[in-house]
Design a protein around this motif. Structure first.
Motif, PDB file in Angstrom:
ATOM      1  N   GLU A 193      77.659  30.537  14.528  1.00  0.00           N
ATOM      2  CA  GLU A 193      76.893  29.295  14.543  1.00  0.00           C
ATOM      3  C   GLU A 193      77.008  28.513  13.237  1.00  0.00           C
ATOM      4  OE1 GLU A 193      72.967  30.579  15.617  1.00  0.00           O
ATOM      5  OE2 GLU A 193      73.550  30.942  17.695  1.00  0.00           O
ATOM      6  N   ALA A 194      77.580  29.127  12.213  1.00  0.00           N
ATOM      7  CA  ALA A 194      77.733  28.475  10.907  1.00  0.00           C
ATOM      8  C   ALA A 194      79.130  27.868  10.811  1.00  0.00           C
ATOM      9  CB  ALA A 194      77.522  29.492   9.786  1.00  0.00           C
TER      10      ALA A 194
ATOM     11  N   PRO B  52      81.760  27.809   2.012  1.00  0.00           N
ATOM     12  CA  PRO B  52      81.913  28.854   0.991  1.00  0.00           C
ATOM     13  C   PRO B  52      80.732  29.817   0.923  1.00  0.00           C
ATOM     14  CG  PRO B  52      81.752  26.668  -0.026  1.00  0.00           C
ATOM     15  CD  PRO B  52      81.798  26.466   1.446  1.00  0.00           C
ATOM     16  N   ALA B  53      79.544  29.362   1.264  1.00  0.00           N
ATOM     17  CA  ALA B  53      78.375  30.251   1.223  1.00  0.00           C
ATOM     18  C   ALA B  53      78.475  31.348   2.279  1.00  0.00           C
ATOM     19  CB  ALA B  53      77.090  29.454   1.407  1.00  0.00           C
TER      20      ALA B  53
ATOM     21  N   LEU C 257      81.228  38.584   1.792  1.00  0.00           N
ATOM     22  CA  LEU C 257      81.837  39.441   0.772  1.00  0.00           C
ATOM     23  C   LEU C 257      80.782  40.261   0.040  1.00  0.00           C
ATOM     24  CD1 LEU C 257      84.577  37.050  -0.660  1.00  0.00           C
ATOM     25  CD2 LEU C 257      84.896  39.041   0.830  1.00  0.00           C
ATOM     26  N   SER C 258      79.628  39.660  -0.192  1.00  0.00           N
ATOM     27  CA  SER C 258      78.518  40.388  -0.802  1.00  0.00           C
ATOM     28  C   SER C 258      78.062  41.532   0.109  1.00  0.00           C
ATOM     29  CB  SER C 258      77.360  39.416  -1.061  1.00  0.00           C
ATOM     30  OG  SER C 258      76.231  40.109  -1.506  1.00  0.00           O
ATOM     31  N   GLY C 259      78.025  41.255   1.405  1.00  0.00           N
ATOM     32  CA  GLY C 259      77.654  42.295   2.368  1.00  0.00           C
ATOM     33  C   GLY C 259      78.638  43.445   2.394  1.00  0.00           C
ATOM     34  N   VAL C 260      79.921  43.130   2.309  1.00  0.00           N
ATOM     35  CA  VAL C 260      80.958  44.179   2.277  1.00  0.00           C
ATOM     36  C   VAL C 260      80.780  45.034   1.021  1.00  0.00           C
ATOM     37  CG1 VAL C 260      83.440  44.613   2.034  1.00  0.00           C
ATOM     38  CG2 VAL C 260      82.623  42.946   3.702  1.00  0.00           C
ATOM     39  N   ALA C 261      80.548  44.403  -0.113  1.00  0.00           N
ATOM     40  CA  ALA C 261      80.369  45.151  -1.363  1.00  0.00           C
ATOM     41  C   ALA C 261      79.145  46.057  -1.288  1.00  0.00           C
ATOM     42  CB  ALA C 261      80.250  44.190  -2.542  1.00  0.00           C
ATOM     43  N   ALA C 262      78.037  45.535  -0.769  1.00  0.00           N
ATOM     44  CA  ALA C 262      76.809  46.326  -0.667  1.00  0.00           C
ATOM     45  C   ALA C 262      76.998  47.490   0.299  1.00  0.00           C
ATOM     46  CB  ALA C 262      75.651  45.439  -0.216  1.00  0.00           C
ATOM     47  N   GLU C 263      77.613  47.227   1.430  1.00  0.00           N
ATOM     48  CA  GLU C 263      77.810  48.285   2.420  1.00  0.00           C
ATOM     49  C   GLU C 263      78.789  49.339   1.912  1.00  0.00           C
ATOM     50  OE1 GLU C 263      76.780  50.271   5.816  1.00  0.00           O
ATOM     51  OE2 GLU C 263      75.884  48.454   4.993  1.00  0.00           O
ATOM     52  N   SER C 264      79.784  48.915   1.167  1.00  0.00           N
ATOM     53  CA  SER C 264      80.733  49.844   0.574  1.00  0.00           C
ATOM     54  C   SER C 264      80.028  50.780  -0.411  1.00  0.00           C
ATOM     55  CB  SER C 264      81.842  49.056  -0.119  1.00  0.00           C
ATOM     56  OG  SER C 264      82.730  49.927  -0.749  1.00  0.00           O
TER      57      SER C 264
END
Length: 154
Positions: A38-39, A44-45, A51-58
């Motif tokens: 929907e976005a 860029p946000a 990417l922040s989610g990937v880093a946190a989940e990693s």
């Protein structure tokens, strides 16, 4: 990035809260996919949030893997997969979360006793880490939805 999980309750009050948390973690990638659909895809946000989610989940997964294996957790707070050249951070997030969920879910209530040795969050319990992940999921969803509202002009 996952905030310090050690500020959260160390154990769930009951099995019901544990199961509720696991359900929220399992459905987060689907909710995120809907928000991304929907976005505006080029916003860029949206990419930054993913990417922040990937880093946190990693980081979460690396710490939980160390708990499962009884070894010291890595010092890093994430970053694996962030330089994904395929440009598919949502898919990477979903893949990491599925693995994290499987490591937790199939081990039952024994997971409650897991505690991180060393690493970014020494002494954090599995429950604290997963609660922090659920809070991070909410922030990711919010960031993606805000990007969609910005693009729509509201």
């Amino acid at each position: 990035m996952i905030a310090d999980p050690r500020t959260l309750p160390a154990r769930p009050p009951s099995e019901v809260e544990w199961e509720d948390l696991l359900v929220r973690l399992e459905i987060a990638p689907r909710a995120l996919r809907i928000a991304v659909d929907e976005a505006p895809p080029a916003h860029p946000a949206v990419r930054e949030a993913l990417l922040s989610g990937v880093a946190a989940e990693s980081a979460l997964q690396a710490t939980i893997e160390a708990m499962v294996e009884g070894r010291e957790a890595p010092d890093g707070r994430g970053g694996e997969g962030v330089r994904d050249p395929a440009g598919a951070p949502l898919g990477r997030f979903a893949q990491l979360r599925a693995r994290t969920f499987a490591m937790e879910q199939r081990r039952g209530l024994n997971v409650w006793e897991w505690t991180a040795k060393g690493g970014a969050w020494p002494g954090a319990t599995a429950y604290q880490l997963l609660q922090a992940a659920a809070r991070t999921d909410a922030m990711l969803l919010d960031a993606v939805r805000r990007a969609g509202r910005e693009e729509a002009g509201g």
